[in-house]
Enzyme design. Structure first.
Site, PDB file in Angstrom:
ATOM      1  N   ASP A  21       0.835  -1.208   0.000  1.00 51.69           N
ATOM      2  CA  ASP A  21       0.000   0.000   0.000  1.00 51.69           C
ATOM      3  C   ASP A  21       0.865   1.251   0.000  1.00 51.69           C
ATOM      4  O   ASP A  21       1.955   1.266   0.572  1.00 51.69           O
ATOM      5  CB  ASP A  21      -0.906  -0.019   1.235  1.00 51.69           C
ATOM      6  CG  ASP A  21      -2.005   1.032   1.151  1.00 51.69           C
ATOM      7  OD1 ASP A  21      -2.354   1.452   0.022  1.00 51.69           O
ATOM      8  OD2 ASP A  21      -2.509   1.441   2.209  1.00 51.69           O
ATOM      9  N   ARG A  74      -0.014   7.641  -2.710  1.00 52.34           N
ATOM     10  CA  ARG A  74       0.508   8.722  -1.862  1.00 52.34           C
ATOM     11  C   ARG A  74       1.957   9.044  -2.208  1.00 52.34           C
ATOM     12  O   ARG A  74       2.362  10.199  -2.196  1.00 52.34           O
ATOM     13  CB  ARG A  74       0.388   8.329  -0.376  1.00 52.34           C
ATOM     14  CG  ARG A  74      -0.984   8.636   0.205  1.00 52.34           C
ATOM     15  CD  ARG A  74      -1.191   7.953   1.510  1.00 52.34           C
ATOM     16  NE  ARG A  74      -1.386   6.521   1.330  1.00 52.34           N
ATOM     17  CZ  ARG A  74      -1.206   5.612   2.285  1.00 52.34           C
ATOM     18  NH1 ARG A  74      -0.790   5.990   3.482  1.00 52.34           N
ATOM     19  NH2 ARG A  74      -1.440   4.340   2.051  1.00 52.34           N
ATOM     20  N   ARG A  93      -0.774   9.284  -9.927  1.00 59.72           N
ATOM     21  CA  ARG A  93      -0.774   8.045  -9.142  1.00 59.72           C
ATOM     22  C   ARG A  93      -0.087   6.902  -9.889  1.00 59.72           C
ATOM     23  O   ARG A  93       0.589   6.066  -9.296  1.00 59.72           O
ATOM     24  CB  ARG A  93      -2.215   7.643  -8.818  1.00 59.72           C
ATOM     25  CG  ARG A  93      -2.942   8.593  -7.905  1.00 59.72           C
ATOM     26  CD  ARG A  93      -4.396   8.146  -7.728  1.00 59.72           C
ATOM     27  NE  ARG A  93      -4.481   6.777  -7.265  1.00 59.72           N
ATOM     28  CZ  ARG A  93      -4.338   6.396  -5.999  1.00 59.72           C
ATOM     29  NH1 ARG A  93      -4.136   7.289  -5.064  1.00 59.72           N
ATOM     30  NH2 ARG A  93      -4.416   5.127  -5.664  1.00 59.72           N
ATOM     31  N   SER A  98      -6.917  -6.020  -5.914  1.00 59.66           N
ATOM     32  CA  SER A  98      -8.045  -6.633  -5.202  1.00 59.66           C
ATOM     33  C   SER A  98      -9.280  -6.634  -6.101  1.00 59.66           C
ATOM     34  O   SER A  98      -9.360  -5.885  -7.075  1.00 59.66           O
ATOM     35  CB  SER A  98      -8.336  -5.864  -3.906  1.00 59.66           C
ATOM     36  OG  SER A  98      -8.986  -4.653  -4.210  1.00 59.66           O
ATOM     37  N   ASN A 123     -10.502  -3.288  -6.414  1.00 59.05           N
ATOM     38  CA  ASN A 123      -9.717  -2.306  -7.187  1.00 59.05           C
ATOM     39  C   ASN A 123     -10.298  -2.046  -8.577  1.00 59.05           C
ATOM     40  O   ASN A 123      -9.954  -1.041  -9.216  1.00 59.05           O
ATOM     41  CB  ASN A 123      -8.251  -2.743  -7.329  1.00 59.05           C
ATOM     42  CG  ASN A 123      -7.436  -2.580  -6.065  1.00 59.05           C
ATOM     43  OD1 ASN A 123      -6.441  -3.278  -5.852  1.00 59.05           O
ATOM     44  ND2 ASN A 123      -7.836  -1.664  -5.188  1.00 59.05           N
ATOM     45  N   TRP A 124     -11.190  -2.916  -9.064  1.00 63.05           N
ATOM     46  CA  TRP A 124     -11.808  -2.665 -10.378  1.00 63.05           C
ATOM     47  C   TRP A 124     -12.592  -1.366 -10.373  1.00 63.05           C
ATOM     48  O   TRP A 124     -12.867  -0.797 -11.434  1.00 63.05           O
ATOM     49  CB  TRP A 124     -12.741  -3.821 -10.776  1.00 63.05           C
ATOM     50  CG  TRP A 124     -12.047  -5.120 -11.064  1.00 63.05           C
ATOM     51  CD1 TRP A 124     -12.124  -6.256 -10.313  1.00 63.05           C
ATOM     52  CD2 TRP A 124     -11.187  -5.424 -12.179  1.00 63.05           C
ATOM     53  NE1 TRP A 124     -11.343  -7.246 -10.893  1.00 63.05           N
ATOM     54  CE2 TRP A 124     -10.766  -6.767 -12.028  1.00 63.05           C
ATOM     55  CE3 TRP A 124     -10.719  -4.694 -13.273  1.00 63.05           C
ATOM     56  CZ2 TRP A 124      -9.909  -7.386 -12.932  1.00 63.05           C
ATOM     57  CZ3 TRP A 124      -9.863  -5.325 -14.177  1.00 63.05           C
ATOM     58  CH2 TRP A 124      -9.473  -6.647 -14.007  1.00 63.05           C
ATOM     59  N   ARG A 176       2.049  -5.133   6.022  1.00 62.70           N
ATOM     60  CA  ARG A 176       1.332  -4.093   5.279  1.00 62.70           C
ATOM     61  C   ARG A 176       2.173  -2.829   5.313  1.00 62.70           C
ATOM     62  O   ARG A 176       2.597  -2.385   6.378  1.00 62.70           O
ATOM     63  CB  ARG A 176      -0.042  -3.810   5.882  1.00 62.70           C
ATOM     64  CG  ARG A 176      -0.759  -2.723   5.072  1.00 62.70           C
ATOM     65  CD  ARG A 176      -2.119  -2.348   5.593  1.00 62.70           C
ATOM     66  NE  ARG A 176      -2.739  -1.425   4.653  1.00 62.70           N
ATOM     67  CZ  ARG A 176      -3.931  -1.556   4.118  1.00 62.70           C
ATOM     68  NH1 ARG A 176      -4.695  -2.567   4.463  1.00 62.70           N
ATOM     69  NH2 ARG A 176      -4.395  -0.676   3.267  1.00 62.70           N
TER      70      ARG A 176
HETATM   71  C1  FPP Z   1      -2.078   0.131  -3.322  1.00 58.43           C
HETATM   72  O1  FPP Z   1      -1.575   1.444  -3.285  1.00 58.43           O
HETATM   73  C2  FPP Z   1      -1.485  -0.603  -4.411  1.00 58.43           C
HETATM   74  C3  FPP Z   1      -2.186  -1.183  -5.428  1.00 58.43           C
HETATM   75  C4  FPP Z   1      -3.646  -1.133  -5.495  1.00 58.43           C
HETATM   76  C5  FPP Z   1      -1.519  -1.869  -6.548  1.00 58.43           C
HETATM   77  C6  FPP Z   1      -0.227  -2.567  -6.238  1.00 58.43           C
HETATM   78  C7  FPP Z   1       0.521  -2.649  -7.531  1.00 58.43           C
HETATM   79  C8  FPP Z   1       1.868  -2.616  -7.671  1.00 58.43           C
HETATM   80  C9  FPP Z   1       2.763  -2.629  -6.509  1.00 58.43           C
HETATM   81  C10 FPP Z   1       2.536  -2.544  -9.024  1.00 58.43           C
HETATM   82  C11 FPP Z   1       2.211  -3.623  -9.986  1.00 58.43           C
HETATM   83  C12 FPP Z   1       2.269  -4.996  -9.421  1.00 58.43           C
HETATM   84  C13 FPP Z   1       3.128  -5.968  -9.838  1.00 58.43           C
HETATM   85  C14 FPP Z   1       3.036  -7.332  -9.231  1.00 58.43           C
HETATM   86  C15 FPP Z   1       4.154  -5.733 -10.854  1.00 58.43           C
HETATM   87  P1  FPP Z   1      -2.600   2.648  -3.427  1.00 58.43           P
HETATM   88  O2  FPP Z   1      -2.694   3.017  -4.845  1.00 58.43           O
HETATM   89  O3  FPP Z   1      -3.902   2.293  -2.770  1.00 58.43           O
HETATM   90  O4  FPP Z   1      -1.854   3.750  -2.607  1.00 58.43           O
HETATM   91  P2  FPP Z   1      -2.512   4.896  -1.717  1.00 58.43           P
HETATM   92  O5  FPP Z   1      -3.125   4.218  -0.524  1.00 58.43           O
HETATM   93  O6  FPP Z   1      -1.331   5.730  -1.347  1.00 58.43           O
HETATM   94  O7  FPP Z   1      -3.491   5.620  -2.583  1.00 58.43           O
END
Ligand code: FPP
Length: 255
Positions: free
Chosen positions: A17, A21, A30, A62, A65-66, A185
């Site tokens: 996560d 940010r 982002r 997840s 996430n869609w 996490r």
């Molecule tokens: C959460 O951060 C992260 C994700 C929803 C996607 C994770 C994806 C990657 C690490 C890159 C691609 C994956 C691979 C396996 C190559 P967020 O966007 O929710 O961050 P925030 O909480 O700061 O908004």
């Protein structure tokens, strides 16, 4: 940070996560955070393999996430494809088995076209299983397993009494590598967000305040060193506080 060679967690899960940010802090889109995040994935997989972990499960996308904006979803799918393409040789050369859990049917062809061949090509590798949780939800996984057992009861193949904890767990792909021992996490939040729910029963949790793009070998080692200092009791009575033994020897891996 020193990590003990013995007493490594067998299965580590990571909720990655903080990409968004990380980018926003730099005044960037982002998507740029996700791009840096995929570099952190490379570093972490390498560090886990070097350390000798047997299973690493990464929460990459997840089921929820869609609902993100279309261009962010597209960028994440493109990054996944890129990761699977560029890391293919390293995965195969290092004996890593690439696995995926979740509602894979929802993934676009551009991802399936690289994911499926790599899963097949690496299926006999036995040094470490790298599982990508894609379109994954822990509740969905439990419901799917429950539905399957209900079908078997309705078909008269099993009795209601056969619906046991073990029977449910055996139907969960996330537990094919065993229950998670340690779940990390990043990003500072203290929640589980629908990750590996059933297997989490006795997992140790480690919350790292670092944003995912800043995660790497050092932070993985910190999390494992913290895990190694804990006493896992699985609901039993513990050993209590042990007196310090002079000169007690542990083999440690310096990093
Ligand atoms: C959460 O951060 C992260 C994700 C929803 C996607 C994770 C994806 C990657 C690490 C890159 C691609 C994956 C691979 C396996 C190559 P967020 O966007 O929710 O961050 P925030 O909480 O700061 O908004």
């Amino acid at each position: 940070m020193l990590v003990e060679a013995k007493n490594l967690p067998h299965h580590v899960g990571i909720i990655m996560d903080g990409n968004g940010r990380w980018a926003q802090l730099r005044g960037s889109a982002r998507v740029l955070g996700h791009r840096e995040g995929s570099k952190a994935v490379r570093r972490t997989v390498r560090a886990a393999r070097r350390l000798g972990l047997r299973a690493l499960t990464l929460y990459a996308f997840s089921e929820q996430n869609w609902a993100r904006p279309g261009d962010e979803v597209d960028a994440l799918m493109e990054l996944l494809r890129e990761f699977l393409t560029t890391e293919r040789d390293e995965i195969l050369d290092n004996g890593i088995r690439l696995s995926a859990i979740g509602n894979l049917g929802r993934l676009p062809h551009l991802v399936r076209a690289v994911l499926d061949p790599l899963r097949r090509e690496s299926e006999d590798n036995d040094q470490m299983t790298l599982t990508l949780a894609l379109s994954y939800g822990g509740r969905e996984e439990i419901a799917t397993a429950a539905r399957e057992l209900a079908r078997q009861v309705a078909a008269g193949k099993i009795r209601p009494d056969d619906v046991t904890e073990k029977a449910l767990g055996d139907l969960m792909p996330s537990l094919a590598v065993g229950d998670p021992d340690l779940v990390i996490r990043t990003g500072g939040e203290r929640r589980i967000s629908n990750f590996l729910l059933y297997g989490l029963a006795y997992a140790e949790l480690h919350f790292a305040d670092v944003l995912w793009p800043d995660f790497g070998a050092e932070q993985l080692h910190d999390a494992i060193a913290s895990y190694q200092q804990r006493e896992r009791r699985f609901g039993h009575v513990g050993k209590g506080v042990q007196p310090k033994t002079e000169g007690a020897s542990v083999t440690r891996i310096a990093i």
